[in-house]
Design a protein around this motif. Structure first.
Motif, PDB file in Angstrom:
ATOM      1  N   GLY A 199       0.812  -1.205   0.000  1.00 29.37           N
ATOM      2  CA  GLY A 199       0.000   0.000   0.000  1.00 29.37           C
ATOM      3  C   GLY A 199       0.845   1.254   0.000  1.00 29.37           C
ATOM      4  O   GLY A 199       1.857   1.334   0.709  1.00 29.37           O
ATOM      5  N   HIS A 200       0.427   2.234  -0.791  1.00 29.58           N
ATOM      6  CA  HIS A 200       1.127   3.519  -0.854  1.00 29.58           C
ATOM      7  C   HIS A 200       0.204   4.623  -0.380  1.00 29.58           C
ATOM      8  O   HIS A 200      -0.966   4.686  -0.767  1.00 29.58           O
ATOM      9  CB  HIS A 200       1.583   3.816  -2.283  1.00 29.58           C
ATOM     10  N   SER A 201       0.702   5.519   0.484  1.00 33.62           N
ATOM     11  CA  SER A 201      -0.013   6.705   0.932  1.00 33.62           C
ATOM     12  C   SER A 201      -1.353   6.306   1.542  1.00 33.62           C
ATOM     13  O   SER A 201      -1.417   5.471   2.442  1.00 33.62           O
ATOM     14  CB  SER A 201      -0.150   7.678  -0.242  1.00 33.62           C
ATOM     15  N   TYR A 202      -2.467   6.860   1.066  1.00 38.16           N
ATOM     16  CA  TYR A 202      -3.790   6.465   1.554  1.00 38.16           C
ATOM     17  C   TYR A 202      -4.011   4.963   1.384  1.00 38.16           C
ATOM     18  O   TYR A 202      -4.720   4.327   2.181  1.00 38.16           O
ATOM     19  CB  TYR A 202      -4.861   7.263   0.816  1.00 38.16           C
ATOM     20  N   GLY A 203      -3.404   4.369   0.371  1.00 33.21           N
ATOM     21  CA  GLY A 203      -3.535   2.935   0.150  1.00 33.21           C
ATOM     22  C   GLY A 203      -3.018   2.105   1.305  1.00 33.21           C
ATOM     23  O   GLY A 203      -3.456   0.958   1.495  1.00 33.21           O
ATOM     24  N   GLY A 204      -2.084   2.649   2.086  1.00 31.46           N
ATOM     25  CA  GLY A 204      -1.625   1.944   3.270  1.00 31.46           C
ATOM     26  C   GLY A 204      -2.724   1.817   4.311  1.00 31.46           C
ATOM     27  O   GLY A 204      -2.862   0.787   4.981  1.00 31.46           O
ATOM     28  N   PHE A 205      -3.526   2.867   4.452  1.00 29.28           N
ATOM     29  CA  PHE A 205      -4.648   2.856   5.386  1.00 29.28           C
ATOM     30  C   PHE A 205      -5.670   1.811   4.964  1.00 29.28           C
ATOM     31  O   PHE A 205      -6.259   1.117   5.807  1.00 29.28           O
ATOM     32  CB  PHE A 205      -5.281   4.248   5.428  1.00 29.28           C
ATOM     33  N   VAL A 206      -5.864   1.677   3.657  1.00 31.04           N
ATOM     34  CA  VAL A 206      -6.826   0.713   3.120  1.00 31.04           C
ATOM     35  C   VAL A 206      -6.302  -0.711   3.251  1.00 31.04           C
ATOM     36  O   VAL A 206      -7.014  -1.603   3.734  1.00 31.04           O
ATOM     37  CB  VAL A 206      -7.149   1.025   1.648  1.00 31.04           C
ATOM     38  N   VAL A 207      -5.071  -0.945   2.853  1.00 31.55           N
ATOM     39  CA  VAL A 207      -4.581  -2.323   2.797  1.00 31.55           C
ATOM     40  C   VAL A 207      -4.418  -2.910   4.199  1.00 31.55           C
ATOM     41  O   VAL A 207      -4.698  -4.103   4.419  1.00 31.55           O
ATOM     42  CB  VAL A 207      -3.270  -2.403   1.986  1.00 31.55           C
ATOM     43  N   THR A 208      -4.015  -2.096   5.175  1.00 31.58           N
ATOM     44  CA  THR A 208      -3.880  -2.625   6.530  1.00 31.58           C
ATOM     45  C   THR A 208      -5.241  -2.931   7.154  1.00 31.58           C
ATOM     46  O   THR A 208      -5.328  -3.687   8.117  1.00 31.58           O
ATOM     47  CB  THR A 208      -3.091  -1.666   7.437  1.00 31.58           C
ATOM     48  N   GLU A 209      -6.296  -2.339   6.609  1.00 26.69           N
ATOM     49  CA  GLU A 209      -7.665  -2.635   7.054  1.00 26.69           C
ATOM     50  C   GLU A 209      -8.209  -3.890   6.388  1.00 26.69           C
ATOM     51  O   GLU A 209      -9.181  -4.480   6.880  1.00 26.69           O
ATOM     52  CB  GLU A 209      -8.580  -1.447   6.717  1.00 26.69           C
ATOM     53  N   SER A 210      -7.593  -4.322   5.306  1.00 29.78           N
ATOM     54  CA  SER A 210      -8.200  -5.330   4.434  1.00 29.78           C
ATOM     55  C   SER A 210      -7.744  -6.758   4.681  1.00 29.78           C
ATOM     56  O   SER A 210      -8.462  -7.701   4.293  1.00 29.78           O
ATOM     57  CB  SER A 210      -7.904  -4.975   2.966  1.00 29.78           C
ATOM     58  N   VAL A 211      -6.568  -6.966   5.241  1.00 33.09           N
ATOM     59  CA  VAL A 211      -5.961  -8.300   5.158  1.00 33.09           C
ATOM     60  C   VAL A 211      -6.359  -9.249   6.288  1.00 33.09           C
ATOM     61  O   VAL A 211      -6.102 -10.449   6.190  1.00 33.09           O
ATOM     62  CB  VAL A 211      -4.414  -8.204   5.081  1.00 33.09           C
ATOM     63  N   ARG A 212      -6.995  -8.730   7.347  1.00 27.80           N
ATOM     64  CA  ARG A 212      -7.430  -9.633   8.424  1.00 27.80           C
ATOM     65  C   ARG A 212      -8.382 -10.686   7.862  1.00 27.80           C
ATOM     66  O   ARG A 212      -9.329 -10.382   7.143  1.00 27.80           O
ATOM     67  CB  ARG A 212      -8.132  -8.854   9.538  1.00 27.80           C
ATOM     68  N   GLY A 213      -8.138 -11.932   8.223  1.00 34.52           N
ATOM     69  CA  GLY A 213      -8.937 -13.034   7.704  1.00 34.52           C
ATOM     70  C   GLY A 213      -8.339 -13.695   6.485  1.00 34.52           C
ATOM     71  O   GLY A 213      -8.797 -14.764   6.075  1.00 34.52           O
ATOM     72  N   TYR A 214      -7.318 -13.068   5.907  1.00 33.19           N
ATOM     73  CA  TYR A 214      -6.674 -13.641   4.728  1.00 33.19           C
ATOM     74  C   TYR A 214      -5.193 -13.909   4.974  1.00 33.19           C
ATOM     75  O   TYR A 214      -4.416 -14.113   4.046  1.00 33.19           O
ATOM     76  CB  TYR A 214      -6.856 -12.709   3.523  1.00 33.19           C
ATOM     77  N   GLU A 215      -4.811 -13.962   6.239  1.00 34.14           N
ATOM     78  CA  GLU A 215      -3.430 -14.250   6.584  1.00 34.14           C
ATOM     79  C   GLU A 215      -3.105 -15.712   6.295  1.00 34.14           C
ATOM     80  O   GLU A 215      -3.987 -16.547   6.156  1.00 34.14           O
ATOM     81  CB  GLU A 215      -3.173 -13.956   8.073  1.00 34.14           C
ATOM     82  N   LYS A 216      -1.834 -15.996   6.225  1.00 33.82           N
ATOM     83  CA  LYS A 216      -1.381 -17.377   6.078  1.00 33.82           C
ATOM     84  C   LYS A 216      -1.815 -18.170   7.311  1.00 33.82           C
ATOM     85  O   LYS A 216      -1.739 -17.671   8.440  1.00 33.82           O
ATOM     86  CB  LYS A 216       0.145 -17.395   5.950  1.00 33.82           C
ATOM     87  N   SER A 217      -2.311 -19.387   7.115  1.00 33.71           N
ATOM     88  CA  SER A 217      -2.729 -20.209   8.254  1.00 33.71           C
ATOM     89  C   SER A 217      -2.394 -21.667   7.996  1.00 33.71           C
ATOM     90  O   SER A 217      -2.036 -22.053   6.876  1.00 33.71           O
ATOM     91  CB  SER A 217      -4.232 -20.046   8.512  1.00 33.71           C
ATOM     92  N   ASP A 218      -2.569 -22.476   9.027  1.00 34.97           N
ATOM     93  CA  ASP A 218      -2.281 -23.910   8.900  1.00 34.97           C
ATOM     94  C   ASP A 218      -3.357 -24.639   8.115  1.00 34.97           C
ATOM     95  O   ASP A 218      -3.162 -25.790   7.711  1.00 34.97           O
ATOM     96  CB  ASP A 218      -2.162 -24.546  10.288  1.00 34.97           C
ATOM     97  N   THR A 219      -4.483 -23.984   7.895  1.00 39.48           N
ATOM     98  CA  THR A 219      -5.625 -24.669   7.278  1.00 39.48           C
ATOM     99  C   THR A 219      -5.777 -24.380   5.791  1.00 39.48           C
ATOM    100  O   THR A 219      -6.683 -24.895   5.167  1.00 39.48           O
ATOM    101  CB  THR A 219      -6.923 -24.283   8.003  1.00 39.48           C
ATOM    102  N   ARG A 220      -4.913 -23.533   5.233  1.00 34.41           N
ATOM    103  CA  ARG A 220      -5.009 -23.257   3.802  1.00 34.41           C
ATOM    104  C   ARG A 220      -3.623 -23.002   3.227  1.00 34.41           C
ATOM    105  O   ARG A 220      -2.706 -22.575   3.922  1.00 34.41           O
ATOM    106  CB  ARG A 220      -5.933 -22.072   3.530  1.00 34.41           C
ATOM    107  N   GLN A 221      -3.518 -23.212   1.940  1.00 39.70           N
ATOM    108  CA  GLN A 221      -2.228 -23.078   1.262  1.00 39.70           C
ATOM    109  C   GLN A 221      -1.879 -21.617   1.012  1.00 39.70           C
ATOM    110  O   GLN A 221      -0.724 -21.224   1.113  1.00 39.70           O
ATOM    111  CB  GLN A 221      -2.262 -23.848  -0.052  1.00 39.70           C
ATOM    112  N   GLY A 222      -2.879 -20.817   0.664  1.00 41.01           N
ATOM    113  CA  GLY A 222      -2.629 -19.417   0.348  1.00 41.01           C
ATOM    114  C   GLY A 222      -2.712 -18.531   1.573  1.00 41.01           C
ATOM    115  O   GLY A 222      -3.045 -18.962   2.670  1.00 41.01           O
ATOM    116  N   GLY A 223      -2.397 -17.246   1.370  1.00 37.16           N
ATOM    117  CA  GLY A 223      -2.511 -16.286   2.461  1.00 37.16           C
ATOM    118  C   GLY A 223      -1.573 -15.112   2.279  1.00 37.16           C
ATOM    119  O   GLY A 223      -0.597 -15.179   1.521  1.00 37.16           O
ATOM    120  N   VAL A 224      -1.879 -14.025   2.985  1.00 40.03           N
ATOM    121  CA  VAL A 224      -1.018 -12.836   2.955  1.00 40.03           C
ATOM    122  C   VAL A 224       0.191 -13.096   3.844  1.00 40.03           C
ATOM    123  O   VAL A 224       0.046 -13.396   5.035  1.00 40.03           O
ATOM    124  CB  VAL A 224      -1.786 -11.593   3.450  1.00 40.03           C
TER     125      VAL A 224
END
Length: 288
Positions: A75-100
């Protein structure tokens, strides 16, 4: 397969802001995704940055859940405010192959829960920005059709840039800077006033996902979001919010994707885990 890089632009702009960076990342085998946010040029203006976050979550749902890709969210500039709000729930986990796997922001607004861009700015609009007050009939018409009761007839609907050559483009090629200013769109004022609700450093999500790594690339020559303000946001989100930043710096101005695309590409490849030696014309200093 290398991680997909999801690049989120700042206010007044669109996804093409990342074109030079995408060209470089493609040469190194990184797929890129560059959505455009509805806050920039959307009619009528969206009521909250959370609407922008919804757009990014849709992309993450496709990339992480449907396609099971690892993602670096940038995220750049205002985009940083947006992207840090967006990624919860899509982090890397033990139950899925993909993730942030990493959230990399640069010259970016980042805030603790219940902070807004305007509160970070002490509710003072920079001199190179201008509020645009909607015509009363326009607002009343929008309210009637879309139940947009958040807007009042005298409320400013958009923020417009003026004289930003120094603030935003001080180290960008003048021809490129002119072309980007020419395509700049009015930006929803309400998105600067809505508050952060679920920043990604708030701990593991309910599905067992782990908080992604956090990297802040300070741009020391930024005249729009000065280095001192960047460092203040890093410190506050760490002290109050518990964010654990890796802090890097470079000597770019506010738009490193345009003035130093090789630096941005270098930073992305580093957070992806590449063991990169020095590159000509690139200096990214790791502070912590």
């Amino acid at each position: 397969m290398k991680p997909t890089v999801l690049l989120v632009h700042g206010a007044w702009d669109n996804g093409s802001a990342w074109d030079l960076v995408c060209e470089l990342l493609a040469k190194h085998g990184y797929p890129t995704v560059t959505p455009s946010l509805p806050s920039s040029g959307g009619r009528p203006p969206i009521p909250s940055h959370l609407k922008d976050a919804d757009v990014i979550r849709q992309e993450l749902r496709r990339l992480v859940i449907d396609e099971q890709r690892e993602v670096i969210a940038v995220g750049h500039s205002y985009g940083g405010f947006v992207v840090t709000e967006s990624v919860r729930g899509y982090e890397k986990s033990d139950t899925r192959q993909g993730g942030v796997i990493d959230c990399l922001v640069m010259s970016a607004f980042v805030g603790c829960k219940e902070e807004s861009v305007m509160s970070i700015l002490d509710h003072k609009m920079p001199e190179f920005l201008e509020l645009d007050v909607c015509i009363t009939l326009h607002i009343l018409f929008a309210n009637a059709l879309l139940n947009m009761s958040f807007l009042q007839p005298k409320d400013p609907a958009y923020v417009i840039i003026k004289g930003v050559e120094t603030a935003f483009f001080n180290d960008v090629d003048p021809e490129l800077a002119s072309s980007r200013i020419a395509v700049a769109q009015p930006h929803s004022y309400a998105t600067f006033c809505s508050t952060a609700q679920n920043p990604c450093w708030g701990g593991p999500s309910g599905d067992g996902g782990q908080s992604p790594d956090l990297t802040y690339l300070i741009c020391t020559n930024d005249q729009g979001i000065p280095e001192q303000l960047q460092r203040r946001m890093i410190a506050k989100t760490a002290d109050i919010g518990g964010a654990k930043w890796k802090v890097w710096k470079c000597d770019a101005g506010h738009n490193p994707a345009m003035s130093q695309p090789a630096t941005v590409s270098h930073a992305v490849r580093k957070v992806a885990g590449e063991d990169i030696t020095a590159e000509p014309g690139v200096e990214v200093v790791e502070e912590s």
